[in-house]
Motif scaffolding. Structure first.
Motif, PDB file in Angstrom:
ATOM      1  N   TYR A   1      39.483 102.355  -8.639  1.00  0.00           N
ATOM      2  CA  TYR A   1      39.216 100.927  -8.796  1.00  0.00           C
ATOM      3  C   TYR A   1      40.197 100.140  -7.925  1.00  0.00           C
TER       4      TYR A   1
ATOM      5  N   ARG B   1      30.808  86.657  -5.943  1.00  0.00           N
ATOM      6  CA  ARG B   1      29.916  86.341  -7.060  1.00  0.00           C
ATOM      7  C   ARG B   1      29.979  87.384  -8.160  1.00  0.00           C
ATOM      8  N   SER B   2      30.231  88.651  -7.769  1.00  0.00           N
ATOM      9  CA  SER B   2      30.246  89.726  -8.766  1.00  0.00           C
ATOM     10  C   SER B   2      31.659  90.130  -9.168  1.00  0.00           C
TER      11      SER B   2
ATOM     12  N   ASN C   1      29.189  80.525  -9.200  1.00  0.00           N
ATOM     13  CA  ASN C   1      30.572  80.963  -9.352  1.00  0.00           C
ATOM     14  C   ASN C   1      31.578  79.970  -8.785  1.00  0.00           C
TER      15      ASN C   1
ATOM     16  N   TYR D   1      39.601  92.160 -13.303  1.00  0.00           N
ATOM     17  CA  TYR D   1      39.505  91.127 -12.270  1.00  0.00           C
ATOM     18  C   TYR D   1      40.454  89.960 -12.536  1.00  0.00           C
TER      19      TYR D   1
ATOM     20  N   ASN E   1      30.303  89.384  -2.673  1.00  0.00           N
ATOM     21  CA  ASN E   1      31.169  90.133  -3.590  1.00  0.00           C
ATOM     22  C   ASN E   1      31.948  89.209  -4.518  1.00  0.00           C
TER      23      ASN E   1
ATOM     24  N   HIS F   1      33.559  89.088 -11.393  1.00  0.00           N
ATOM     25  CA  HIS F   1      33.755  89.168 -12.842  1.00  0.00           C
ATOM     26  C   HIS F   1      33.379  90.530 -13.409  1.00  0.00           C
ATOM     27  N   LYS F   2      32.704  91.353 -12.616  1.00  0.00           N
ATOM     28  CA  LYS F   2      32.316  92.688 -13.067  1.00  0.00           C
ATOM     29  C   LYS F   2      33.367  93.743 -12.704  1.00  0.00           C
ATOM     30  N   TRP F   3      34.371  93.352 -11.917  1.00  0.00           N
ATOM     31  CA  TRP F   3      35.386  94.302 -11.477  1.00  0.00           C
ATOM     32  C   TRP F   3      36.348  94.616 -12.615  1.00  0.00           C
ATOM     33  N   LYS F   4      36.877  95.812 -12.603  1.00  0.00           N
ATOM     34  CA  LYS F   4      37.875  96.192 -13.596  1.00  0.00           C
ATOM     35  C   LYS F   4      39.134  95.323 -13.436  1.00  0.00           C
TER      36      LYS F   4
END
Length: 203
Positions: free
Chosen positions: A83, A110-111, A149, A118, A108, A113-116
């Motif tokens: 990660y 935009r997404s 976002n 974040y 990226n 919030h899905k990252w470990k």
């Protein structure tokens, strides 16, 4: 020293990657850009993804004439699946005098919030964002990324960089090599020679 980390499989690296990396190195508040080659997840079989070291070699060939852009195999040495937050912690421990930040496309962001973890990334690292055409815009629907976002776009750690919009994809390059099309203008010369010599992506 301020280092921007540009992650990717670079399968293969193409002129679009170099345009973004060079723009960030020259126009963002960065001393160097490290192109971090993402390793192949050993639990997944993907015949189109070249061996890690072939992709690293192509990044080396593409960047050797750009003193501010460096290839990095740092993720090859870390446990998988990896990660981004773990890579950042590892780099900070290895290079305590360097200041690391992330380089990513607007898609990226935009997404994110899905990252470990974040939240920890946003709290501790700057993010330099280059523009991308939204998939919905490419399909003819007038939906702007700017309306999405806003929380991230307006964050004090996020820096929107007015870089060229580059829509070249490695997938397009691989498919056209397989189909016998000439895609040399989309690749650095040494990268094309390496691909051609090794007969990569032809089947």
């Amino acid at each position: 020293m301020k280092i921007g980390l540009y992650f990717g499989t670079f399968n293969p690296i193409h002129v679009g990657h170099l345009i973004i990396a060079n723009h960030m190195a020259e126009h963002a508040d960065l001393d160097q850009v490290w192109m971090v080659v993402t390793p192949h997840n050993p639990l997944k079989k993907k015949s189109t993804l070249l061996d890690d070291y072939h992709r690293l070699q192509m990044v080396y060939l593409a960047t050797e004439d750009f003193p501010k852009i460096k290839p990095s195999d740092i993720e090859f040495k870390l446990s998988q699946p990896n990660y981004t937050v773990n890579t950042l912690v590892h780099l900070q421990e290895k290079y305590p005098n360097y200041e690391f930040s992330l380089i990513m496309g607007e898609d990226n962001l935009r997404s994110l919030h899905k990252w470990k973890n974040y939240e920890a990334i946003l709290a501790n690292y700057d993010i330099y964002v280059y523009p991308r055409l939204d998939a919905k815009v490419r399909k003819g629907e007038a939906i702007s990324l700017e309306t999405e976002n806003l929380e991230f776009r307006n964050h004090k750690r996020v820096h929107m960089i007015d870089a060229p919009v580059v829509e070249i994809s490695s997938t397009f390059i691989r498919e056209n090599i397989k189909n016998g099309k000439n895609i040399q203008p989309l690749l650095p010369n040494k990268v094309w020679e390496y691909i051609d010599h090794n007969n990569f992506y032809r089947r």
